[in-house]
Design an enzyme around this catalytic site. Structure first.
Site, mmCIF file in Angstrom:
data_model
loop_
_atom_site.group_PDB
_atom_site.id
_atom_site.type_symbol
_atom_site.label_atom_id
_atom_site.label_comp_id
_atom_site.label_asym_id
_atom_site.label_seq_id
_atom_site.Cartn_x
_atom_site.Cartn_y
_atom_site.Cartn_z
ATOM 1 N N HIS A 167 0.834 -1.197 0.000
ATOM 2 C CA HIS A 167 0.000 0.000 0.000
ATOM 3 C C HIS A 167 0.874 1.255 0.000
ATOM 4 C CE1 HIS A 167 -2.794 2.858 2.270
ATOM 5 N NE2 HIS A 167 -3.485 2.522 1.211
ATOM 6 N N HIS A 175 -0.957 10.369 -3.066
ATOM 7 C CA HIS A 175 -2.234 9.817 -2.596
ATOM 8 C C HIS A 175 -3.412 10.766 -2.773
ATOM 9 C CE1 HIS A 175 -5.360 8.758 0.406
ATOM 10 N NE2 HIS A 175 -5.136 7.562 -0.094
HETATM 11 CA CA CA Z 1 -4.902 3.839 -2.901
#
Ligand code: CA
Length: 347
Positions: free
Chosen positions: A36, A78
């Protein structure tokens, strides 16, 4: 064929191939580990060092979140704003919008490359979101483009002989459209350029916006793997109604275009009742429709309330829920768990 291979001494290469019609159980498909934002628990998220570290830790896929620069280049960050991970507020103080935020789309790639990237922090206090992670203010980290991240991973695939995949997320397509941009088109153009075209290629495209997921498949010609992300409606991530989408009828709609779902873990495990995990039917219903289930996000340093330890969380997700993969900030720890789990399953 097998006899010939045996004679050549190379049967071991094929020993994992399931043997049909011999009454033996087939080798179970191993759960996949998705890094992630790279190895984001250890180095500033989405930076090339964090990507290389995730690669070395044995992740199966590495996740780039994609937004557009002013010159329409997919970059890996992000959020659409960049004041939580960079020194943009001190370097370009006059470039904020009325809401006080600094948006990637207002900066050219050349300008974005001048920013020092750091561990995620709260811009109002300057304090790290995860205080025990990599320190803030260490120089040397920059924003990569999607192409640069792919070149690093494909380069490592060449030099190591592995075949690690990518798991790009198309961020906020509605917002990009309101800025006059087509983020999906820009991202898949890069993916096609680097050879990711079919479901046999190691690339999952993920998106929260269900209208965009359908558009990717039906209009833009994305023929590779596709994952519909979900989150509670209260997060206002997109105009998609996730409560409806996770009902059996909604999963039917997802299965028409996508290969799986990426729900928040707490959408599958609702808590503990009488000492037992309360697991709803969403994962089961998804799997019954042939959808893979890849929940997010397993964090060793931020566990959900229903798990006392990280391994307990992974046990719940992989064994009790039956997930096919997981997003984690700690890919090293998930790799260890998954290897142990599959050794047990084979014994
Ligand atoms: Ca993501």
């Amino acid at each position: 064929m097998n006899t010939l291979l045996a004679a050549l001494g190379i049967t071991a290469l094929f020993s994992h191939t399931p043997v049909q019609n011999q009454g033996k159980p087939q080798t179970p498909k191993r759960q996949i580990v998705i890094a992630h934002r790279g190895a984001s628990a250890y180095l500033p998220e989405h930076t090339l060092p964090a990507i290389a570290m995730a690669y070395q830790m044995g992740a199966d896929f590495i996740e780039p979140d994609c937004v557009l620069s002013k010159d329409n280049i997919p970059i890996v960050v992000h959020d659409t704003y960049i004041d939580t991970i960079s020194d943009v507020a001190t370097k370009y103080p006059t470039r904020k919008r009325k809401d006080g935020r600094f948006y990637a789309i207002d900066f050219t790639l050349a300008e974005l490359k001048t920013l020092a990237i750091s561990e995620r922090f709260d811009p109002t206090t300057g304090k790290a979101v995860f205080p025990n992670r990599f320190p803030i203010g260490i120089p040397g980290f920059t924003i990569p483009t999607l192409a640069e991240e792919i070149e690093l991973i494909q380069g490592l695939n060449k030099s190591t002989g592995k075949n690690i995949g990518i798991y790009p997320e198309i961020k906020n397509p509605e917002w990009h459209r309101s800025e006059g941009r087509d983020i999906s088109k820009a991202v898949i153009d890069v993916l096609w350029k680097y050879g990711y075209k079919t479901k046999a290629d190691k690339c999952y495209v993920q998106c929260f916006d269900f209208a965009e997921t359908k558009r990717l498949r039906n209009e833009l010609g994305w023929n590779g793997l596709l994952i519909q992300l979900t989150t509670p409606n209260a997060d206002k991530e997109s105009s998609t109604d996730y409560d409806k989408l996770l009902q059996p009828s909604g999963l039917d709609e997802i299965a028409k275009v996508a290969d799986g779902i990426g729900p928040w873990i707490n959408q599958l495990i609702e808590g503990v009742v009488d000492g037992k995990l309360k697991i709803n039917a969403i994962a089961k219903n998804a799997k019954a429709r042939g959808l893979q289930v890849h929940p997010y996000t397993a964090r060793y340093d931020a566990l959900p309330t229903f798990s006392k330890t990280f391994d307990e969380l992974l046990q719940a997700v992989f064994v009790d829920v039956g997930a096919d993969g997981i997003f984690s900030d700690h890919p090293d720890k998930v790799v260890v768990f998954v290897r142990k789990l599959n050794r047990k399953a084979q014994n």
